[in-house]
Design a protein around this motif. Structure first.
Motif, mmCIF file in Angstrom:
data_model
loop_
_atom_site.group_PDB
_atom_site.id
_atom_site.type_symbol
_atom_site.label_atom_id
_atom_site.label_comp_id
_atom_site.label_asym_id
_atom_site.label_seq_id
_atom_site.Cartn_x
_atom_site.Cartn_y
_atom_site.Cartn_z
ATOM 1 N N MET A 45 10.916 5.092 8.053
ATOM 2 C CA MET A 45 11.099 3.679 7.773
ATOM 3 C C MET A 45 11.629 3.484 6.357
ATOM 4 O O MET A 45 12.467 2.620 6.109
ATOM 5 N N GLU A 63 13.337 -3.093 12.515
ATOM 6 C CA GLU A 63 13.154 -4.281 11.677
ATOM 7 C C GLU A 63 13.555 -3.976 10.238
ATOM 8 O O GLU A 63 14.185 -4.798 9.561
ATOM 9 N N ALA A 64 13.200 -2.784 9.783
ATOM 10 C CA ALA A 64 13.532 -2.400 8.411
ATOM 11 C C ALA A 64 15.043 -2.462 8.183
ATOM 12 O O ALA A 64 15.505 -2.847 7.113
ATOM 13 N N ARG A 85 14.164 -4.660 -2.005
ATOM 14 C CA ARG A 85 13.030 -3.989 -1.360
ATOM 15 C C ARG A 85 13.476 -3.340 -0.053
ATOM 16 O O ARG A 85 14.030 -4.015 0.809
ATOM 17 N N GLY A 86 13.216 -2.093 0.062
ATOM 18 C CA GLY A 86 13.531 -1.399 1.304
ATOM 19 C C GLY A 86 14.981 -0.985 1.400
ATOM 20 O O GLY A 86 15.312 -0.055 2.117
ATOM 21 N N GLN A 114 9.345 -1.386 14.434
ATOM 22 C CA GLN A 114 9.107 -1.413 12.991
ATOM 23 C C GLN A 114 10.259 -0.756 12.241
ATOM 24 O O GLN A 114 10.639 -1.190 11.163
ATOM 25 N N LEU A 115 10.820 0.275 12.861
ATOM 26 C CA LEU A 115 11.960 0.955 12.246
ATOM 27 C C LEU A 115 13.193 0.056 12.237
ATOM 28 O O LEU A 115 13.843 -0.105 11.209
ATOM 29 N N VAL A 162 16.453 -6.500 8.472
ATOM 30 C CA VAL A 162 16.282 -7.489 7.421
ATOM 31 C C VAL A 162 17.384 -7.378 6.377
ATOM 32 O O VAL A 162 17.591 -8.307 5.598
ATOM 33 N N HIS A 163 18.093 -6.247 6.361
ATOM 34 C CA HIS A 163 19.137 -6.112 5.347
ATOM 35 C C HIS A 163 20.532 -6.014 5.943
ATOM 36 O O HIS A 163 21.507 -6.033 5.230
#
Lengths: 315, 627, 317
Positions: free
Chosen positions: B467, B415-416, B388-389, B412-413, B419-420
């Motif tokens: 994002m 963070e995207a 995801r993402g 928010q950017l 997480v990876h």
């Protein structure tokens, strides 16, 4: 942010003035001769004369209000006739005891309540949710004064783990450890209802937030569930939860009246009840105004916290 | 009404509460005729008799009065006082709340300032002040408790009323010539009533507690009159020696309040339409997957393949077949348009791909989603999350509701990415600026610290796209990304998506209801109707010569700019509800080419060359094309 | 020359914002002073994007909002919306959200009866007859009357909304985005119904929408609104085909049309000006590829463009 705090402080002034007006209006409901009513059992001729002079009771109502207000602004809340000491001194002393009790309870109910609400929402319809929901239901249905007495029976009388009542041992007490031991039962009894309310409303707020599109966006980005729940969702839910905590401060202060009576806690609540039964009106009037004013200030703190997490609020 | 009662009793706890309350009320009504001892008759020779003694079922109190009798009389009094206080508070609160909410403006401001003033007191202080002024006594306690609860009602009901007053049916009533009073009474109040009922039913318990509290403090009912609170208050001195005098009234209050609360919750759930539809359920992190069997992989896997995907919604006893055996394939760098009307299942299809359909009520009951041949739906949560993402990213419809309102755009950017990817703050920031620049947001560095509400709709959607690009995904699923935007902004966003796709070799699955948009952006198009793909093919070919009657007639429905004033050919009727799909072709009932055979059996998506159609009698032009 | 069905002169609306109990707020102009004329039997389309003032205009026309300035005339006589008995027979309104415009707790019959009873004091038999008449006109089945709004689809609910507007036999109907909440297949049904009703009852329409193609398909003339002002008016067939105002051109170019390549131009990329801080000159100047110095200082008036069209631009196409 500084501007916002200033704005909130300034806007509290009319509220506090409003409080004094309401208190004054309620007190003017007292039937009969005001000096007699205010003094009740203490209506000696000297006292009546003093009251008439201090409050200008022969003057029209509006003027009386301003005399009273002016006196309070100079720190003169009048004199308690039942205790024969200045009202403000008595209130300050008693309020500190209430503050200790209420703030511990508020802390307990906020932490446990919010955590329980989040867990409950996250595990909706699971066993954890059902257990919490049921416990909450019991918590909000049991009268705190009944619970307090049951706790005394069990933990103080039967098990002898904790003291029955009071804030300190009469002999040799006064240390922080002593205070803590005395604090456990009343603060828990006081926190139970509030915790239930906070948990229940936090659960609702979390469920509402978890359905929002931005939670789906977070998941679509690959954000893990822990962070979705305790980060994205809780932060958004706090916008709804914080005002509830502000309201709970009022409930805790209110519940403290019962708890102080049950546990003989030397706080402002017990003082108020005594004052009402002895019809010491000046003490009641002063205490209600003072505590309500403090509550208003506390709610400003809540509002500022609110503005800190929610950027949409800035005025 | 019976339906309503059934709803209440479906919740077993609420039913139990209702039964206890009914029994209590009945008992209280019968108290005067029951063979009870005089509740105020003292008998000091028999003080503190324990419960279950002969002739004294619940024992006696410190004055030797019969506890059972006092309990029943006390309950009667407490319930009555609680109910009256709740009704008083509700009446005045409703009056204030409805007035403020309906009229709004200055009336609202003045009334609500007053209410705020009252709410600035910790409520019991106000009650105590009133009792102090009026003097102790049950009636005064009742007045005090009712008065301090008026603000809660007023505020609650004002909120609801203000919301309703802004609704269009109130405007319609004004246009119908109704006056204010009439609108309030006949239009507004019936809609507020459920809220009032719920508020009253959940507050009675609270009122019983409060008046009991005042009586407990000695400020309510005065001796010898018994209510539950004063019984508790009198029991306190004998707490240790005779605990039964405490436990009897205490438990009584507890049982009463608890059953009222249970019933109140039941009423609320039954009256709240959102709960009725199960909408308040919390969506789980991954859509529930219950597949009986997994279809075999294709011989020639594309980049993303959906094979016979089934997604259902289970709501109560109904089963909605939102996505019904959908198969699709997207190649690398390809843009596939998925087009359909609302309820056709196009968005659910898109969300199913990464398990983002809300469940409950959504369940994936069959089929497979294969990313480069690997079945995504079979992956454990952690593996799915890492896709995801990172490889498959989404852009959603309304950028205001899909961006987190309380986080800065930059956070928010980044963070995207985080997480990876483990990257430093500086790297993340630099990449975020680069991304905002890519989606043509002016002053990207400054915009990082903006909150979503500070941006316009078009800018927000650019952030949404940035994002989605954060991890350089292979596929972007865009779920009606321009539907909420104005037409000039839509054109900008579409141009941006088209350019990104060509620059980066992205695959795009583009969900829309707009043929114009599909025609401009997509290589191929699939048309959905009632949960199924009814036609698929290269965009230009499908739009020029639609094979399925639904596609043809849908295109005819849509006016196109430049056509001048004209009549449109409408499709009669409505799409079928997906919980009761007809046999055969779902479109048959609205189709002018349908014959009896269309309404039987199941129809396959017939593949011919690059095109496919689910129709027994496709449009002739298209078949000729193929021939 | 025939009397216009509706004539609007100098109509404007300002809203106060940020006003407190004791604090005077600032005024935001939602609609600049506007003139409009609608001839009997005509459909005037009003098109614009969100925030252009089209709904404000519509609500003023039927008296849901009080105008800040200006006058309204219907059939040559001033409109008095305070007397609904008269005004409801002159002008009616159809709402954007069909479900929300029906009281969820009333049956359709109750909703339909209210205006007949309140405004015209009709008895039960007369009411039933009139309702049956309009229901027939919008082809709704009579058994729908005893149902509640949530039992209807959007298209059916909008038919009910149209039926309600017809009850008082009005001359003019203001349609405020009547089909934007509907799916395209249902949208076409409702648009065709509106066309048929207009024919049957000789109605005059004000058709407000953000959808250019829909407006073009139903209108005789079109007025384009931008940031609270009419920027262009003209015959429907010509306005988007040969725009005079650069904003109209941008709109027409932005509408997705099959077969037209996506524009890659940067112009028009800006956004609406801040209503709290309106620009001095032309509101579109900042987005306009042709804007010059004069556009940023003087607001252009709505002027004749030679043919039967008006545009508010210093440098029209």
């Amino acid at each position: 942010m500084a501007r916002y705090i200033l704005f909130r402080l300034v806007s509290a002034i009319p509220v506090i003035l409003g409080i004094t007006v309401i208190v004054f209006l309620i007190m003017s409901l007292i039937p009969g001769d005001p000096a007699q009513a205010i003094l009740g059992a203490y209506a000696t001729p000297e006292n009546v004369a003093r009251i008439n002079r201090d409050l200008g009771l022969d003057k029209p109502m509006v003027e009386r209000y301003f005399i009273w207000l002016g006196n309070m602004l100079t720190g003169d809340f009048g004199r308690s006739f039942s205790l024969n000491r200045p009202v403000l001194d008595e209130i300050l002393e008693r309020f500190s005891a209430t503050l200790v009790l209420a703030s511990v309870s508020l802390l307990v109910c906020s932490l446990i309540g919010v955590a329980a609400g989040v867990v409950s929402a996250a595990r909706q319809y699971g066993w954890a949710d059902k257990t919490i929901t049921f416990a909450v239901l019991i918590g909000i249905s049991i009268p705190s004064f009944f619970l307090g007495m049951l706790m005394i029976l069990l933990f103080a009388v039967k098990l002898r783990w904790l003291p029955v009542s009071g804030m300190f041992e009469i002999y040799g007490g006064r240390g922080p450890g002593d205070l803590l031991r005395h604090l456990v039962l009343p603060s828990v009894a006081l926190a139970v209802v509030a915790t239930g309310v906070v948990a229940r409303l936090s659960r609702g707020a979390m469920l509402e937030v978890l359905r929002q599109d931005y939670i789906r966006t977070a998941r679509a980005k690959g954000v893990g569930e822990g962070r979705v729940l305790w980060g994205h969702a809780l932060r958004a839910a706090m916008v709804a939860i914080l005002p509830i905590l502000g309201l709970q401060a009022g409930f805790v202060l209110s519940g403290a009246v019962y708890i102080e009576v049950v546990f003989q806690w030397p706080g402002v609540g017990r003082m108020l009840v005594d004052a009402i039964l002895k019809r010491d009106i000046l003490l009641v009037q002063g205490a209600v105004t003072f505590v309500a004013g403090c509550y208003v200030l506390f709610n400003i703190v809540v509002d500022v916290a609110q503005a800190m997490i929610d950027p949409r609020i800035k005025a | 009404m019976p339906v309503f009662l059934k709803l209440v009793f479906r919740n077993r706890l609420a039913g139990a509460g209702a039964i206890i309350i009914a029994a209590l009320v009945l008992t209280c009504l019968l108290v005067p005729v029951l063979p009870l001892a005089d509740p105020d008759q003292t008998d000091t020779a028999h003080r503190f008799i324990r419960p279950f003694s002969e002739g004294r079922l619940l024992g006696t109190d410190h004055l030797g009065r019969d506890l059972l009798s006092r309990l029943l009389w006390g309950t009667r009094l407490s319930l009555a006082v609680g109910a009256v206080a709740a009704l008083l508070a509700a009446t005045f609160g409703t009056l204030i709340g409805v007035t403020a909410g309906y009229f709004g403006g200055r009336v609202d401001a003045v009334l609500m300032r007053g209410v705020d003033m009252l709410m600035a007191f910790p409520y019991i202080l106000l009650a105590l002040a009133i009792v102090a002024a009026l003097g102790p006594g049950l009636l005064n306690a009742l007045i005090a408790v009712a008065a301090v609860n008026v603000p809660f009602f007023a505020r609650n009901i004002r909120g609801i009323s203000a919301g309703l007053a802004a609704r269009e049916f109130i405007d319609a009533a004004r246009l119908a010539g109704e006056g204010h009073l009439r609108i309030i009474l006949t239009e507004l109040l019936p809609n507020v009533l459920p809220t009032i009922i719920v508020a009253v039913s959940t507050t009675i318990g609270w009122m019983v507690l409060e008046t009991a509290g005042l009586s407990f403090l000695g400020l309510g009912s005065q001796p010898p009159q018994a209510d539950l609170g004063s019984m508790l208050g009198e029991a306190r001195p004998a707490l240790i020696t005779a605990p039964h005098t405490l436990v009897v009234p205490g438990l009584a209050i507890f049982v009463i309040v608890m059953s009222i609360n249970l019933l109140g919750d039941g009423l609320r759930d039954a009256l709240d339409p959102r709960l009725r539809s199960g909408a308040l359920a919390r969506p789980s992190p991954v859509t529930l997957i219950e597949r009986a069997e997994v279809p075999a992989a294709r011989a020639a896997p594309g980049f993303l393949d959906l094979d016979a995907l089934d997604t259902r919604f289970r709501v109560g006893r109904r089963l909605y077949k939102a996505v019904n055996g959908v198969s699709l394939s997207i190649a690398r760098g390809e843009c596939l348009g998925l087009i359909g009307e609302s309820g056709s299942g196009k968005s659910v299809t898109a969300l199913s791909i990464m398990g983002l359909v809300a469940s409950p009520p959504g369940v994936i009951t069959g089929g497979a989603v294969r990313l480069e041949g690997e079945d995504v739906l079979a992956l454990p949560y952690a593996a799915l999350r890492s896709l995801r993402g990172r490889r498959v990213a989404y852009v959603f419809q309304d950028p205001l509701s899909t961006l987190h309102p309380l986080y800065r755009v930059g956070d928010q950017l980044t963070e995207a990415m985080r997480v990876h990817d483990r990257i430093t703050d500086q790297e993340a920031r630099a990449r975020a600026i680069e991304l905002l620049d890519t989606v043509q947001i002016p002053n990207p560095a400054e915009r990082l610290s903006a909150y979503p509400h500070e941006l316009s709709g078009g800018m927000r959607q650019r952030v949404g796209i940035a994002m989605a690009l954060a991890n350089d995904p292979d596929l972007i699923i865009a779920d009606e990304p321009t539907t909420a935007l104005d037409v000039t902004v839509q054109a900008q966003i579409l141009a941006l998506l088209d350019q990104l796709r060509r620059d980066r070799g992205l695959s795009i699955l583009f969900i829309t209801h707009d043929f114009g948009v599909v025609g401009q952006l997509c290589d191929r198009v699939a048309v959905m109707y009632a949960g199924r793909i009814v036609e698929e093919g290269p965009t230009a070919a499908v739009l020029a010569a639609p094979a399925h009657p639904y596609t043809r007639r849908l295109i005819d429905c849509v006016p196109e700019l430049g056509g001048g004033k004209r009549a449109l050919t409408a499709i009669p009727g409505l799409p079928p509800a997906v919980d009761s799909l007809p046999e055969g072709c779902a479109f048959a009932a609205r189709c002018d080419r349908a014959r009896d055979v269309c309404r039987t059996g199941t129809l396959d998506l017939a593949q011919t060359g690059g095109r496919a159609v689910r129709c027994l009698f496709p449009e002739t032009t298209a078949t000729e094309d193929r021939a | 020359m025939t009397t216009p069905a509706l004539e609007v002169r100098n109509l404007s609306k300002s809203f106060p914002v940020g006003r407190g109990l004791f604090r005077a707020g600032r005024l935001v102009r939602a609609l600049m002073p506007t003139d409009l004329v609608v001839m009997p039997g005509e459909t005037l389309g009003i098109v614009g994007e969100s925030g252009c003032g089209k709904t404000t205009l519509a609500r003023m026309l039927v008296g849901l909002l009080a105008p800040t300035t200006g006058t309204l005339e219907i059939g040559g006589k001033p409109l008095d919306t305070s007397d609904r008995r008269v005004s409801s027979q002159q002008i009616q309104y159809v709402f954007q959200d069909p479900i929300s415009s029906l009281n969820p707790r009333k049956t359709i019959r109750q909703t339909m009866e209210t205006p007949l009873r309140v405004l015209f004091g009709m008895d039960a038999a007369a009411r039933a007859a009139r309702i049956a008449e309009v229901f027939d006109a919008v082809s709704l089945r009579p058994e729908f009357l005893d149902r509640y709004p949530h039992e209807f689809s959007g298209g059916q609910a909008q038919r009910i909304g149209i039926a309600r507007a017809l009850l008082a036999k009005p001359d003019i109907i203001v349609l405020d985005e009547p089909v934007s909440a509907l799916d395209v297949s249902v949208q076409a049904q409702v648009l065709n119904l509106l066309a048929a009703l207009k024919e049957e009852f000789g109605l005059t329409y004000l058709f407000i929408s953000h959808d250019l193609a829909v407006v073009e398909a139903v209108s005789d003339r079109i007025a384009v609104l931008y940031f609270g002002s009419v920027v262009e008016v003209g015959p429907a067939a010509a306005v988007f085909a040969r725009p005079h105002h650069p904003y109209t051109r941008l709109l027409a170019d932005s509408a997705p049309v099959v077969g037209r390549p996506l524009a890659r131009r940067a112009d028009g990329a800006g956004e609406l000006p801040d209503p709290l801080d309106p620009p001095a000159g032309c509101a579109f100047a900042r987005r306009c590829p042709k804007a010059r110095e004069r556009c940023r200082s003087d607001a252009p008036p709505l002027a004749t463009m030679g043919d039967d069209r008006l545009a508010a631009c210093h440098f029209p196409d």
